[in-house]
Design a protein around this motif. Structure first.
Motif, mmCIF file in Angstrom:
data_model
loop_
_atom_site.group_PDB
_atom_site.id
_atom_site.type_symbol
_atom_site.label_atom_id
_atom_site.label_comp_id
_atom_site.label_asym_id
_atom_site.label_seq_id
_atom_site.Cartn_x
_atom_site.Cartn_y
_atom_site.Cartn_z
ATOM 1 N N CYS A 1 75.122 -9.499 -49.074
ATOM 2 C CA CYS A 1 74.907 -10.431 -47.967
ATOM 3 C C CYS A 1 76.246 -11.014 -47.528
ATOM 4 O O CYS A 1 77.273 -10.813 -48.175
ATOM 5 C CB CYS A 1 73.931 -11.533 -48.367
ATOM 6 S SG CYS A 1 74.497 -12.564 -49.728
ATOM 7 N N ASN A 2 76.222 -11.740 -46.424
ATOM 8 C CA ASN A 2 77.464 -12.260 -45.848
ATOM 9 C C ASN A 2 77.750 -13.709 -46.228
ATOM 10 O O ASN A 2 78.712 -14.293 -45.744
ATOM 11 C CB ASN A 2 77.405 -12.150 -44.317
ATOM 12 C CG ASN A 2 77.378 -10.701 -43.859
ATOM 13 O OD1 ASN A 2 78.097 -9.869 -44.407
ATOM 14 N ND2 ASN A 2 76.556 -10.402 -42.862
ATOM 15 N N VAL A 3 76.931 -14.285 -47.085
ATOM 16 C CA VAL A 3 77.137 -15.681 -47.480
ATOM 17 C C VAL A 3 78.311 -15.791 -48.450
ATOM 18 O O VAL A 3 78.434 -14.994 -49.382
ATOM 19 C CB VAL A 3 75.866 -16.248 -48.147
ATOM 20 C CG1 VAL A 3 76.087 -17.685 -48.584
ATOM 21 C CG2 VAL A 3 74.683 -16.159 -47.193
ATOM 22 N N LYS A 4 79.151 -16.781 -48.221
ATOM 23 C CA LYS A 4 80.283 -17.051 -49.108
ATOM 24 C C LYS A 4 80.012 -18.348 -49.866
ATOM 25 O O LYS A 4 79.561 -19.330 -49.282
ATOM 26 C CB LYS A 4 81.573 -17.154 -48.301
ATOM 27 C CG LYS A 4 81.834 -15.937 -47.411
ATOM 28 C CD LYS A 4 82.960 -16.194 -46.440
ATOM 29 C CE LYS A 4 83.091 -15.053 -45.437
ATOM 30 N NZ LYS A 4 81.952 -15.004 -44.477
ATOM 31 N N ILE A 5 80.290 -18.352 -51.159
ATOM 32 C CA ILE A 5 80.060 -19.518 -52.000
ATOM 33 C C ILE A 5 81.357 -20.300 -52.155
ATOM 34 O O ILE A 5 82.373 -19.740 -52.590
ATOM 35 C CB ILE A 5 79.556 -19.103 -53.402
ATOM 36 C CG1 ILE A 5 78.442 -18.067 -53.305
ATOM 37 C CG2 ILE A 5 79.101 -20.329 -54.185
ATOM 38 C CD1 ILE A 5 77.204 -18.534 -52.616
ATOM 39 N N ILE A 6 81.342 -21.569 -51.771
ATOM 40 C CA ILE A 6 82.532 -22.405 -51.939
ATOM 41 C C ILE A 6 82.113 -23.773 -52.475
ATOM 42 O O ILE A 6 80.939 -24.140 -52.439
ATOM 43 C CB ILE A 6 83.326 -22.586 -50.620
ATOM 44 C CG1 ILE A 6 82.472 -23.313 -49.575
ATOM 45 C CG2 ILE A 6 83.812 -21.253 -50.100
ATOM 46 C CD1 ILE A 6 83.263 -23.722 -48.339
ATOM 47 N N THR A 7 83.087 -24.511 -52.967
ATOM 48 C CA THR A 7 82.810 -25.862 -53.450
ATOM 49 C C THR A 7 83.131 -26.873 -52.355
ATOM 50 O O THR A 7 83.904 -26.607 -51.432
ATOM 51 C CB THR A 7 83.645 -26.187 -54.690
ATOM 52 O OG1 THR A 7 85.033 -26.240 -54.315
ATOM 53 C CG2 THR A 7 83.433 -25.146 -55.776
ATOM 54 N N LEU A 8 82.538 -28.041 -52.474
ATOM 55 C CA LEU A 8 82.821 -29.110 -51.519
ATOM 56 C C LEU A 8 84.292 -29.478 -51.550
ATOM 57 O O LEU A 8 84.885 -29.800 -50.517
ATOM 58 C CB LEU A 8 81.949 -30.328 -51.860
ATOM 59 C CG LEU A 8 81.964 -31.474 -50.853
ATOM 60 C CD1 LEU A 8 81.398 -31.025 -49.501
ATOM 61 C CD2 LEU A 8 81.165 -32.656 -51.382
ATOM 62 N N GLU A 9 84.911 -29.423 -52.740
ATOM 63 C CA GLU A 9 86.343 -29.718 -52.855
ATOM 64 C C GLU A 9 87.172 -28.761 -52.013
ATOM 65 O O GLU A 9 88.135 -29.167 -51.348
ATOM 66 C CB GLU A 9 86.798 -29.619 -54.319
ATOM 67 C CG GLU A 9 86.389 -30.778 -55.192
ATOM 68 C CD GLU A 9 84.920 -30.719 -55.590
ATOM 69 O OE1 GLU A 9 84.391 -31.765 -55.985
ATOM 70 O OE2 GLU A 9 84.314 -29.633 -55.499
#
Length: 383
Positions: free
Chosen positions: A358-366
């Motif tokens: 899928c095209n979703v990227k996982i990142i943190t709020l920081e």
């Protein structure tokens, strides 16, 4: 006949479950296993039978009780409001007292916390060796302490470094435990080692009080929840970084200037959301990033799905299914980024193989804040 006095004291709470089955629709473990004994209702029935001495403790029984992630989602939908997580925690204490639990892998995690100082079993190190020269320039003492947590420091130290840079550039007065952090110990309580946790937390609190700290701000939501709700009464104020970022934004001390033209969903971690009620603060931060469009997962806020992080050991297969469901949801609502304010959620979501499809990227709020405040040149892409 085996006696279970702690469990028996909760018998009136146990029988409040009138087996309506609403928890079947919300329990993420049941969604994975599709067997009655793997959901809240089934677990409550098993514990009622244990209290009545109608069932024996077997490996299968232990799996049912210890596979619960204590996410509290079932409690949101439970008509009589049964305290499922509280019952499960007491049952685990009872099983630990009788040396019947926890699973062997979780016993190792206990040793890691008590003997090494972090749940991952990593050799304790001064923070400068983990986070670099930024630590050397911090004051030796400050009323404000930034506490990273085990997963952040030993698995994703760049998250902690980004946080410290954001706060330094905002002119915020803070320090860290330069000689190295100790685990908050929350996992001890979750798996039934309540006596060990009580002793451990008193010892930790004494060390923190000796440093003259007025406020602790944590990066990890479980650390936040543990310090705030499970430690003995204290004068120290406990915050999560979403509280602090929001305050600094309102005061004009951090400015969100770098645009990010993207559709973003925020994943509410269990300990930041259902445990602590911090739902709106992270959304406010995301909505202030120029160019972003905040959309909601089909299961968000109080009904947010658990990533399964608390049961990764030893139930990694179930954990992966739980995390995959969240990513699938983010993909279906058309998100470009899935943002989390929890390093453990990040780890579990980032570890799933479904990201390749899928095209979703996982990142943190920081990382999002670091980018929009120009502390980071670009957002790391985790694919």
């Amino acid at each position: 006949m085996t006696e279970y006095p702690k469990l028996n004291k909760l018998y009136n709470e146990i029988v409040r479950c009138y087996r309506c089955g609403f928890c079947r629709a919300s329990c993420p473990i049941f969604e994975s296993e599709r067997v009655e004994s793997w959901n809240a209702r089934g677990r409550i029935l098993l514990l009622r039978a244990l209290s009545d001495n109608d069932v024996k403790v077997t490996d299968s029984f232990i799996d049912r009780i210890y596979s619960c992630s204590l996410c509290k989602e079932c409690e949101i939908f439970c008509p009589p409001g049964v305290n499922v997580s509280g019952i499960i925690e007491v049952a685990r204490q009872e099983l630990v007292d009788k040396d019947l639990a926890p699973p062997e892998e979780q016993k190792e995690l206990k040793k890691n916390i008590l003997q090494i100082g972090n749940v991952l079993g990593k050799k304790a190190e001064p923070l400068e060796s983990l986070l670099g020269p930024i630590i050397k320039n911090l004051p030796e003492s400050s009323p404000n302490l930034i506490y990273s947590g085990c997963v952040t420091l030993y698995s994703y130290p760049k998250m902690a470094h980004t946080t410290l840079e954001i706060l330094r550039n905002a002119g915020y007065d803070y320090t860290v435990l330069k000689e190295g952090e100790q685990c908050c110990g929350g996992f001890l309580k979750m798996i039934g080692y309540k006596n060990d946790f009580d002793y451990y937390s008193l010892k930790q609190l004494d060390l923190l009080n000796q440093r003259g700290i007025d406020q602790i701000t944590t990066i990890c939501p479980m650390c936040y929840s543990t310090f705030k709700h499970d430690y003995p009464p204290k004068e120290i104020e406990i915050k999560h970084t979403v509280n602090l970022y929001t305050e600094l934004l309102d005061q004009g001390k951090i400015k969100f200037s770098n645009p990010l033209n993207a559709k973003i969903v925020f994943h509410d971690s269990c300990h930041l959301g259902r445990y602590s009620g911090l739902f709106e603060e992270p959304r406010k931060l995301i909505e202030n990033v120029p160019g972003t469009k905040l959309v909601e997962l089909s299961n968000s806020k109080k009904s947010s799905k658990c990533c399964g992080g608390t049961i990764r050991v030893p139930y990694a297969r179930i954990r992966s299914k739980m995390s995959e469901q969240i990513i699938e949801d983010a993909s279906q609502v058309g998100a470009d980024y899935l943002v989390t304010a929890c390093p453990s959620c990040f780890h579990n979501l980032y570890s799933t193989s479904i990201l390749m499809d899928c095209n979703v990227k996982i990142i943190t709020l920081e990382e999002l804040i670091g980018y929009t405040t120009k502390q980071l040149e670009k957002i790391p892409l985790y694919k």
